[in-house]
Structure formats: structure tokens, C-alpha cells
Design a protein around this motif. Structure first.
Motif, short mmCIF file in Angstrom:
data_model
loop_
_atom_site.label_atom_id
_atom_site.label_comp_id
_atom_site.label_asym_id
_atom_site.label_seq_id
_atom_site.Cartn_x
_atom_site.Cartn_y
_atom_site.Cartn_z
N ILE A 27 90.80 121.82 -51.24
CA ILE A 27 89.43 121.37 -51.05
C ILE A 27 89.03 121.63 -49.60
O ILE A 27 89.72 121.22 -48.68
N ARG A 28 87.92 122.32 -49.43
CA ARG A 28 87.38 122.53 -48.08
C ARG A 28 86.50 121.33 -47.74
O ARG A 28 85.59 120.97 -48.49
N VAL A 29 86.77 120.71 -46.62
CA VAL A 29 86.03 119.54 -46.17
C VAL A 29 84.80 120.01 -45.41
O VAL A 29 84.90 120.77 -44.45
N VAL A 30 83.63 119.55 -45.88
CA VAL A 30 82.38 119.97 -45.26
C VAL A 30 81.43 118.79 -45.10
O VAL A 30 81.47 117.85 -45.88
N ALA A 31 80.60 118.88 -44.10
CA ALA A 31 79.45 117.98 -43.97
C ALA A 31 78.24 118.87 -44.25
O ALA A 31 77.57 119.35 -43.35
N ALA A 32 78.05 119.13 -45.52
CA ALA A 32 77.02 120.07 -45.98
C ALA A 32 76.98 120.01 -47.49
O ALA A 32 77.67 119.20 -48.10
N PHE A 33 76.19 120.90 -48.10
CA PHE A 33 76.20 120.99 -49.56
C PHE A 33 77.62 121.18 -50.04
O PHE A 33 78.38 121.97 -49.49
N ASP A 34 77.98 120.44 -51.09
CA ASP A 34 79.31 120.57 -51.68
C ASP A 34 79.16 120.90 -53.16
O ASP A 34 78.04 121.15 -53.63
N ALA A 36 79.28 119.05 -55.81
CA ALA A 36 78.41 118.13 -56.55
C ALA A 36 76.94 118.44 -56.27
O ALA A 36 76.11 118.38 -57.17
N CYS A 37 76.64 118.79 -55.04
CA CYS A 37 75.25 119.09 -54.66
C CYS A 37 74.69 120.29 -55.43
O CYS A 37 73.48 120.36 -55.67
N MET A 38 75.54 121.21 -55.82
CA MET A 38 75.07 122.43 -56.47
C MET A 38 74.35 122.13 -57.79
O MET A 38 73.52 122.90 -58.23
N ALA A 39 74.66 121.01 -58.43
CA ALA A 39 74.02 120.64 -59.70
C ALA A 39 72.93 119.58 -59.52
O ALA A 39 72.35 119.14 -60.50
N CYS A 40 72.66 119.19 -58.29
CA CYS A 40 71.70 118.12 -58.04
C CYS A 40 70.27 118.68 -58.07
O CYS A 40 69.97 119.68 -57.40
N PRO A 41 69.38 118.02 -58.79
CA PRO A 41 67.99 118.49 -58.84
C PRO A 41 67.24 118.30 -57.52
O PRO A 41 66.17 118.87 -57.34
N HIS A 42 67.81 117.56 -56.59
CA HIS A 42 67.18 117.35 -55.28
C HIS A 42 67.61 118.38 -54.24
O HIS A 42 67.17 118.32 -53.10
N GLY A 44 67.57 121.46 -52.15
CA GLY A 44 66.64 122.49 -51.73
C GLY A 44 67.42 123.74 -51.34
O GLY A 44 68.62 123.85 -51.60
N GLU A 45 66.76 124.66 -50.70
CA GLU A 45 67.43 125.90 -50.28
C GLU A 45 68.53 125.63 -49.26
O GLU A 45 69.60 126.21 -49.33
N SER A 46 68.24 124.75 -48.30
CA SER A 46 69.23 124.51 -47.25
C SER A 46 69.41 123.03 -46.91
O SER A 46 70.16 122.70 -46.01
N ALA A 47 68.71 122.15 -47.64
CA ALA A 47 68.80 120.73 -47.33
C ALA A 47 68.49 119.89 -48.57
O ALA A 47 67.80 120.36 -49.48
N CYS A 48 68.98 118.66 -48.57
CA CYS A 48 68.67 117.71 -49.62
C CYS A 48 67.20 117.34 -49.52
O CYS A 48 66.71 117.02 -48.43
N LEU A 59 74.33 113.81 -44.69
CA LEU A 59 75.21 114.41 -43.66
C LEU A 59 75.90 113.33 -42.84
O LEU A 59 77.07 113.48 -42.49
N SER A 60 75.19 112.23 -42.53
CA SER A 60 75.81 111.18 -41.73
C SER A 60 76.94 110.51 -42.52
O SER A 60 77.97 110.17 -41.94
N MET A 61 76.77 110.33 -43.83
CA MET A 61 77.85 109.76 -44.64
C MET A 61 79.05 110.71 -44.65
O MET A 61 80.19 110.27 -44.48
N ASP A 62 78.80 112.00 -44.84
CA ASP A 62 79.89 112.99 -44.80
C ASP A 62 80.65 112.90 -43.48
O ASP A 62 81.88 112.84 -43.46
#
Length: 119
Positions: A27-34, A36-42, A44-48, A59-62
Motif C-alpha cells: 500500500i502506498r501511503v498518500v495524503a491525496a486521492f486514494d 476509495a476516492c476513485m469511486a466517490c461521486p464527490h 473532482g479532477e484534482s480535489a474533493c 487532506l488534514s485527516m490523512d
């Protein structure tokens, strides 16, 4: 508690893989789209885009979790190592800080998961 059927399906797959003690993977650890985010309807192109400030909030939670576990952003870890670190370093009440503002926190399922992980 999902955002859409696609998100629920993807999150279910992720949780199943993480809980599967026979399955270990990197697992690559990221503070960014992961994943789970790929299937989220919220997503955007580069941000939630769930709401004003939601991208900064996520990002702050990550970042808080990465710091709490002593991980390096961008580094790849075995799932088993991340699960073990979580069991060692995270107490259920830590989620009040680590996940402050998360809409799922009030349901208590994440705290239950940490308790179960600690055995």
C-alpha cells in the motif's frame, strides 16, 4: 454510510481485503486521492468537491494519521505492517482528534474496528 452504490461497492472491497489475514499486499501511503476516492461521486479532477473546504479537511485527516503512525508519505508498506502499526499506535479515542469532522465518526464503527483490532 456510502456516497453512492459505486463508492459502497469499492469501500466494501477495500475493507474486505484489509480484513483478510491471508492476503498481504503493498500500500502506498498518500495524503491525496486514494483507491476509495476513485469511486466517490464527490471526486473532482484534482480535489474533493463534496463541500467548501472538504478537500483541505480530507487532506488534514490523512496527514494526521500519517504523522500519528510515523509513516512517510509516498512510501510503500505491506498491509500487514500498516494494520499492526494501527493496532499498536491508535486507541479508539484517538479518532476524536485524527478524524475530527468526519461524517462517519458519529456512527462509532471506526472505533469499534480499532477495539476489535486490539483484540
Amino acid at each position: 454510510m456510502g456516497y453512492s452504490p459505486d463508492f459502497i461497492e469499492r469501500m466494501t472491497e477495500i475493507v474486505k481485503d484489509i480484513r483478510d489475514q491471508e492476503k498481504d499486499f503493498m500500500i502506498r501511503v498518500v495524503a491525496a486521492f486514494d483507491d476509495a476516492c476513485m469511486a466517490c461521486p464527490h471526486r473532482g479532477e484534482s480535489a474533493c468537491e463534496a463541500a467548501e473546504g472538504s478537500n483541505d479537511h480530507v487532506l488534514s485527516m490523512d496527514e494526521k494519521v500519517i504523522r500519528h503512525l510515523g509513516l512517510e508519505p509516498g512510501k510503500v508498506y505491506k498491509k500487514s505492517k500498516l494494520v499492526a502499526l494501527t493496532g499498536e499506535k491508535v486507541e479508539p479515542d484517538n479518532l476524536d482528534h485524527l478524524c475530527a469532522g468526519c461524517s462517519w465518526l458519529r456512527y462509532g464503527v471506526c472505533k469499534e474496528g480499532i477495539r476489535a483490532l486490539k483484540g
